[in-house]
Design a protein around this motif. Structure first.
Motif, PDB file in Angstrom:
ATOM      1  N   PRO A 123       0.844  -1.200   0.000  1.00  0.00           N
ATOM      2  CA  PRO A 123       0.000   0.000   0.000  1.00  0.00           C
ATOM      3  C   PRO A 123       0.876   1.246   0.000  1.00  0.00           C
ATOM      4  O   PRO A 123       1.851   1.315   0.749  1.00  0.00           O
ATOM      5  CB  PRO A 123      -0.795  -0.122   1.305  1.00  0.00           C
ATOM      6  N   ILE A 124       0.552   2.211  -0.840  1.00  0.00           N
ATOM      7  CA  ILE A 124       1.318   3.457  -0.906  1.00  0.00           C
ATOM      8  C   ILE A 124       0.604   4.557  -0.142  1.00  0.00           C
ATOM      9  O   ILE A 124       1.136   5.122   0.803  1.00  0.00           O
ATOM     10  CB  ILE A 124       1.567   3.869  -2.365  1.00  0.00           C
ATOM     11  N   SER A 125      -0.623   4.860  -0.541  1.00  0.00           N
ATOM     12  CA  SER A 125      -1.421   5.866   0.171  1.00  0.00           C
ATOM     13  C   SER A 125      -2.870   5.775  -0.266  1.00  0.00           C
ATOM     14  O   SER A 125      -3.153   5.548  -1.449  1.00  0.00           O
ATOM     15  CB  SER A 125      -0.886   7.273  -0.107  1.00  0.00           C
ATOM     16  N   PHE A 261      -1.287   1.425  -5.059  1.00  0.00           N
ATOM     17  CA  PHE A 261      -0.529   0.258  -4.606  1.00  0.00           C
ATOM     18  C   PHE A 261       0.631  -0.013  -5.563  1.00  0.00           C
ATOM     19  O   PHE A 261       0.581   0.346  -6.739  1.00  0.00           O
ATOM     20  CB  PHE A 261      -1.410  -1.002  -4.590  1.00  0.00           C
ATOM     21  N   ALA A 262       1.652  -0.720  -5.046  1.00  0.00           N
ATOM     22  CA  ALA A 262       2.756  -1.218  -5.856  1.00  0.00           C
ATOM     23  C   ALA A 262       2.900  -2.719  -5.598  1.00  0.00           C
ATOM     24  O   ALA A 262       2.416  -3.227  -4.588  1.00  0.00           O
ATOM     25  CB  ALA A 262       4.056  -0.497  -5.487  1.00  0.00           C
ATOM     26  N   PRO A 263       3.543  -3.451  -6.498  1.00  0.00           N
ATOM     27  CA  PRO A 263       3.783  -4.876  -6.232  1.00  0.00           C
ATOM     28  C   PRO A 263       4.654  -5.067  -5.001  1.00  0.00           C
ATOM     29  O   PRO A 263       5.542  -4.255  -4.723  1.00  0.00           O
ATOM     30  CB  PRO A 263       4.506  -5.358  -7.498  1.00  0.00           C
ATOM     31  N   THR A 264       4.406  -6.121  -4.272  1.00  0.00           N
ATOM     32  CA  THR A 264       5.243  -6.444  -3.114  1.00  0.00           C
ATOM     33  C   THR A 264       6.702  -6.601  -3.545  1.00  0.00           C
ATOM     34  O   THR A 264       6.990  -7.189  -4.583  1.00  0.00           O
ATOM     35  CB  THR A 264       4.740  -7.746  -2.459  1.00  0.00           C
ATOM     36  N   GLY A 265       7.590  -6.061  -2.743  1.00  0.00           N
ATOM     37  CA  GLY A 265       9.011  -6.119  -3.059  1.00  0.00           C
ATOM     38  C   GLY A 265       9.542  -4.838  -3.657  1.00  0.00           C
ATOM     39  O   GLY A 265      10.757  -4.698  -3.846  1.00  0.00           O
ATOM     40  N   THR A 266       8.654  -3.896  -3.944  1.00  0.00           N
ATOM     41  CA  THR A 266       9.100  -2.593  -4.445  1.00  0.00           C
ATOM     42  C   THR A 266       9.985  -1.937  -3.381  1.00  0.00           C
ATOM     43  O   THR A 266       9.616  -1.913  -2.207  1.00  0.00           O
ATOM     44  CB  THR A 266       7.889  -1.700  -4.769  1.00  0.00           C
ATOM     45  N   PRO A 267      11.152  -1.427  -3.754  1.00  0.00           N
ATOM     46  CA  PRO A 267      12.055  -0.840  -2.747  1.00  0.00           C
ATOM     47  C   PRO A 267      11.365   0.207  -1.879  1.00  0.00           C
ATOM     48  O   PRO A 267      10.609   1.043  -2.369  1.00  0.00           O
ATOM     49  CB  PRO A 267      13.148  -0.204  -3.616  1.00  0.00           C
ATOM     50  N   LEU A 274       6.800   7.868  -3.458  1.00  0.00           N
ATOM     51  CA  LEU A 274       5.450   7.924  -4.026  1.00  0.00           C
ATOM     52  C   LEU A 274       4.434   8.361  -2.975  1.00  0.00           C
ATOM     53  O   LEU A 274       3.527   9.145  -3.263  1.00  0.00           O
ATOM     54  CB  LEU A 274       5.069   6.550  -4.590  1.00  0.00           C
ATOM     55  N   GLN A 275       4.597   7.857  -1.771  1.00  0.00           N
ATOM     56  CA  GLN A 275       3.690   8.222  -0.675  1.00  0.00           C
ATOM     57  C   GLN A 275       3.674   9.735  -0.464  1.00  0.00           C
ATOM     58  O   GLN A 275       2.605  10.349  -0.373  1.00  0.00           O
ATOM     59  CB  GLN A 275       4.136   7.513   0.595  1.00  0.00           C
ATOM     60  N   GLN A 276       4.840  10.330  -0.407  1.00  0.00           N
ATOM     61  CA  GLN A 276       4.917  11.776  -0.202  1.00  0.00           C
ATOM     62  C   GLN A 276       4.317  12.542  -1.379  1.00  0.00           C
ATOM     63  O   GLN A 276       3.669  13.580  -1.195  1.00  0.00           O
ATOM     64  CB  GLN A 276       6.372  12.195   0.014  1.00  0.00           C
ATOM     65  N   ALA A 277       4.507  12.008  -2.584  1.00  0.00           N
ATOM     66  CA  ALA A 277       3.939  12.658  -3.766  1.00  0.00           C
ATOM     67  C   ALA A 277       2.418  12.581  -3.765  1.00  0.00           C
ATOM     68  O   ALA A 277       1.739  13.534  -4.169  1.00  0.00           O
ATOM     69  CB  ALA A 277       4.499  12.017  -5.030  1.00  0.00           C
ATOM     70  N   VAL A 278       1.862  11.448  -3.302  1.00  0.00           N
ATOM     71  CA  VAL A 278       0.401  11.318  -3.216  1.00  0.00           C
ATOM     72  C   VAL A 278      -0.158  12.274  -2.173  1.00  0.00           C
ATOM     73  O   VAL A 278      -1.173  12.952  -2.401  1.00  0.00           O
ATOM     74  CB  VAL A 278      -0.010   9.862  -2.879  1.00  0.00           C
ATOM     75  N   THR A 302      -0.066   7.774   5.228  1.00  0.00           N
ATOM     76  CA  THR A 302       1.205   7.079   5.042  1.00  0.00           C
ATOM     77  C   THR A 302       0.953   5.644   4.610  1.00  0.00           C
ATOM     78  O   THR A 302      -0.154   5.108   4.745  1.00  0.00           O
ATOM     79  CB  THR A 302       2.026   7.072   6.329  1.00  0.00           C
ATOM     80  N   SER A 303       2.005   5.017   4.123  1.00  0.00           N
ATOM     81  CA  SER A 303       1.912   3.619   3.709  1.00  0.00           C
ATOM     82  C   SER A 303       1.473   2.724   4.867  1.00  0.00           C
ATOM     83  O   SER A 303       0.628   1.841   4.706  1.00  0.00           O
ATOM     84  CB  SER A 303       3.266   3.151   3.169  1.00  0.00           C
TER      85      SER A 303
END
Length: 329
Positions: A123-125, A261-267, A274-278, A302-303
């Motif tokens: 989860p990103i935001s 969302f991003a795939p699991t394992g994304t750095p 991305l979270q801050q940008a959202v 936050t994520s």
């Protein structure tokens, strides 16, 4: 003089050096991210509420991060086609998923999914949430929930309710109404909100639980008729429309939400970037002015906060599906 290390110690040092190298690589990747266009996959039709929010967000992300964020619609199977595609994508931040509430409930409806909302995605935001509005076709001779239930009882199996897909928030709300009111209605699933609206206006379906973001323009234009809202209290934008509880249907409160969302394992550094940008995007006047007049509540968390929200929603759905029977049509 050289130090001597046991085999276990040497392996531990190698693992430490590998971890340090990996951390450095991740940080470098985040510093350079994004250096090419980013795909944002949406599991619904273009023009629907999820797509509209995704495109508003993509525009802001592009402005902040300096690369195109290209929205790609992959509707179908209750948004599972899009989720499956992103779950299997390379975890490098260049393929993201903009998802809505059904991502938390689809695991209880569809068998043999290749992905799991809590295991396959980072989860990103969360971007927004919005209540649902029970709206009826203008061709239907009802103005209240009591009218609607009475008509459904007089004509069992004749009325229909639309949704944007099996197992989604709108489908679940319709099943709850059907079971709590003891009425017989036909469920008609669509690939997106734009198709629901078209057929609801034309009278091809009787009713639909629509998110406020998709419903508000048509309600204001008088093209569909509001009967009740699924929020805990009346909406400021629709002060004369009662809640489901006020209409005699306590417990039928449904919110729709969407997030990135991003795939699991994304750095992790990329997730945080991305979270801050959202969060920045959600605070812009353009997003507020576009979405708040439609009844949306902008979030931008936050994520970790979004992950906790997902966990809570999945647990809520697990309890709900024990009492509400949802079938695939």
């Amino acid at each position: 003089m050289f130090a001597r290390f046991s085999g276990a110690t040497a392996l531990s040092l190698a693992a430490l050096l590998l971890a340090l190298g990996s951390g450095s690589a991740n940080a470098d990747a985040a510093a350079d991210y994004p250096n090419r266009p980013v795909r944002v996959v949406v599991g619904y039709q273009a023009g629907g509420p999820t797509d509209v929010v995704a495109r508003l967000l993509a525009k802001q992300l592009q402005a902040t991060l300096g690369q195109p964020f290209v929205v790609e619609n992959r509707p179908g199977a209750g948004s599972n086609i899009a989720s499956d595609q992103v779950a299997g994508a390379r975890a490098d931040g260049y393929t993201l998923l903009f998802a809505a509430a059904p991502i938390a409930s689809n695991g209880f409806v569809y068998k043999n999914l290749k992905w799991d909302v809590r295991k396959s995605f980072e989860p990103i935001s969360q971007v927004m949430s919005a209540p649902a509005i029970l709206a009826v076709s203008p061709t239907l001779p009802v103005h209240t929930l009591a009218d609607l239930i009475a008509l459904a009882r007089k004509q069992p199996g004749k009325l229909s309710f639309a949704s944007t897909g099996n197992g989604g928030t709108q489908h679940l709300a319709g099943e709850m109404l059907r079971q709590q009111a003891g009425i017989n209605m036909i469920h008609v699933p669509y690939k997106g909100a734009s198709s629901v609206i078209t057929d609801l206006i034309a009278g091809n379906v009787s009713m639909a639980f629509m998110t406020s973001v998709s419903a508000m323009p048509y309600l204001k234009a008088g093209q569909v008729r509001p009967v009740a809202v699924t929020a805990a209290k009346r909406l400021a934008l629709l002060p004369n429309v009662p809640t489901m509880a006020e209409s005699g249907m306590a417990g039928l409160e449904v919110d729709s939400w969407s997030g990135l969302f991003a795939p699991t394992g994304t750095p992790r550094p990329i997730i945080e970037k991305l979270q801050q940008a959202v969060i920045k995007a959600v605070g812009t006047a353009e997003m507020r002015d576009s979405l708040q007049p439609q009844g949306a509540v902008l979030v931008g968390n936050t994520s970790s906060e979004f992950k906790a929200y997902i966990d809570k929603d999945v647990e809520h759905m697990a309890r709900t599906f024990k009492t509400v029977k949802v079938t695939l049509d």
